[in-house]
Design a protein around this motif. Sequence first.
Motif, short mmCIF file in Angstrom:
data_model
loop_
_atom_site.label_atom_id
_atom_site.label_comp_id
_atom_site.label_asym_id
_atom_site.label_seq_id
_atom_site.Cartn_x
_atom_site.Cartn_y
_atom_site.Cartn_z
N ASP A 68 58.67 -10.86 60.10
CA ASP A 68 58.61 -9.55 60.98
C ASP A 68 59.51 -8.56 60.30
O ASP A 68 60.75 -8.94 60.14
N PRO A 69 58.96 -7.63 59.65
CA PRO A 69 59.57 -6.39 58.94
C PRO A 69 60.94 -5.87 59.78
O PRO A 69 61.71 -5.64 59.22
N GLU A 70 60.87 -6.05 61.02
CA GLU A 70 62.07 -5.47 61.75
C GLU A 70 63.25 -6.37 61.60
O GLU A 70 64.26 -5.86 61.74
N HIS A 71 62.99 -7.58 61.62
CA HIS A 71 64.12 -8.34 61.19
C HIS A 71 64.86 -8.06 59.73
O HIS A 71 66.04 -8.13 59.54
N ASP A 132 60.09 -2.99 44.29
CA ASP A 132 59.23 -2.05 44.92
C ASP A 132 58.54 -2.62 46.20
O ASP A 132 58.12 -1.89 47.13
N GLU A 133 57.90 -3.71 45.73
CA GLU A 133 57.04 -4.40 46.88
C GLU A 133 57.67 -4.59 48.07
O GLU A 133 58.72 -5.51 48.03
N GLU A 134 57.44 -4.34 49.23
CA GLU A 134 58.00 -4.30 50.32
C GLU A 134 58.26 -5.86 50.90
O GLU A 134 59.30 -6.28 51.28
N GLN A 135 57.08 -6.73 51.04
CA GLN A 135 57.45 -8.16 51.57
C GLN A 135 58.22 -8.78 50.52
O GLN A 135 58.94 -9.64 50.69
N LYS A 136 57.85 -8.67 49.22
CA LYS A 136 58.61 -9.33 48.07
C LYS A 136 60.14 -9.07 48.30
O LYS A 136 60.90 -9.91 48.14
N ARG A 137 60.38 -7.84 48.45
CA ARG A 137 61.76 -7.17 48.52
C ARG A 137 62.64 -7.91 49.78
O ARG A 137 63.35 -8.29 49.58
N ALA A 138 61.60 -7.94 50.82
CA ALA A 138 62.25 -8.47 52.04
C ALA A 138 62.72 -10.11 51.81
O ALA A 138 63.76 -10.49 52.38
N LYS A 139 61.87 -10.58 51.52
CA LYS A 139 61.88 -12.12 51.23
C LYS A 139 63.05 -12.62 50.26
O LYS A 139 63.65 -13.32 50.57
N ILE A 140 62.95 -11.64 49.17
CA ILE A 140 64.21 -12.11 48.09
C ILE A 140 65.52 -11.67 48.31
O ILE A 140 66.42 -12.58 48.25
N SER A 141 65.40 -10.84 49.16
CA SER A 141 66.74 -10.29 49.66
C SER A 141 67.15 -11.10 51.01
O SER A 141 68.44 -11.57 50.85
N ALA A 142 66.17 -11.57 51.89
CA ALA A 142 66.58 -12.73 52.60
C ALA A 142 67.30 -14.02 52.06
O ALA A 142 68.36 -14.50 52.69
#
Length: 219
Positions: A68-71, A132-142
């Motif tokens: 969920d991108p909100e998370h 730059d890629e949103e889902q990749k950024r969110a996953k690696i950051s998490a």
Amino acid sequence: MYKNWWKILGAILVVYSTIWGFLSAVPALPILHESIRNLYFHVPMWFGMIVLFSISVFYSVKYLSSNDPEHDIKAVESINVGVVYGVLGIVTGAIWARFTWGQAWSFDVKQNFAAIALLLYFAYLVLRNAIDEEQKRAKISAIYNIFAFPIMVVLLFVLPRLADSLHPGNGGNPGFNAYDLDSRMRMVFYPACLGWILIGCWIYNVRFRVRKLEKNNTI
């Protein structure tokens, strides 16, 4: 109004602890003298930072389980506010050290590890901006955030206790609650901690709502 009670409480506690922190009586202790009033500002910054980083790692775990991108937004915004609290914690600590240790930065073990712990989260923000890629950024950051949090805890609460330090509570030096945090100071210190934590959560909540609106407007 009833939904915002905690925001009102946080504002009242911060105003109360700030005013009373400067006006109330404090113990007449050698070396510290009036600088002990910084306890009402320095320590609450670190407590607020830790709470905000705890919120961020909670939502990082939730993101990995839900996508969920909100998370992801909640995780990064809580870190943004937590980093500000951490910087304020280091600045207020340096000011205090200037009057009690003789210099703002003496490379004390507690100062060094606190700076390294904060750099971990600056690196998190740099990492996000590098992808730059949103889902990749969110996953690696998490994933990074989940590993950074226990390292931060070790740097702040474990390693400093293994070496000599001028900082209270480390290296054999007694903590404030052991010898000079009397009932007068507790009446200001505890409300200050709770107030600044609530204000930090309020700022984080506002930032999340703004980011969510910006994201919806770009879709």
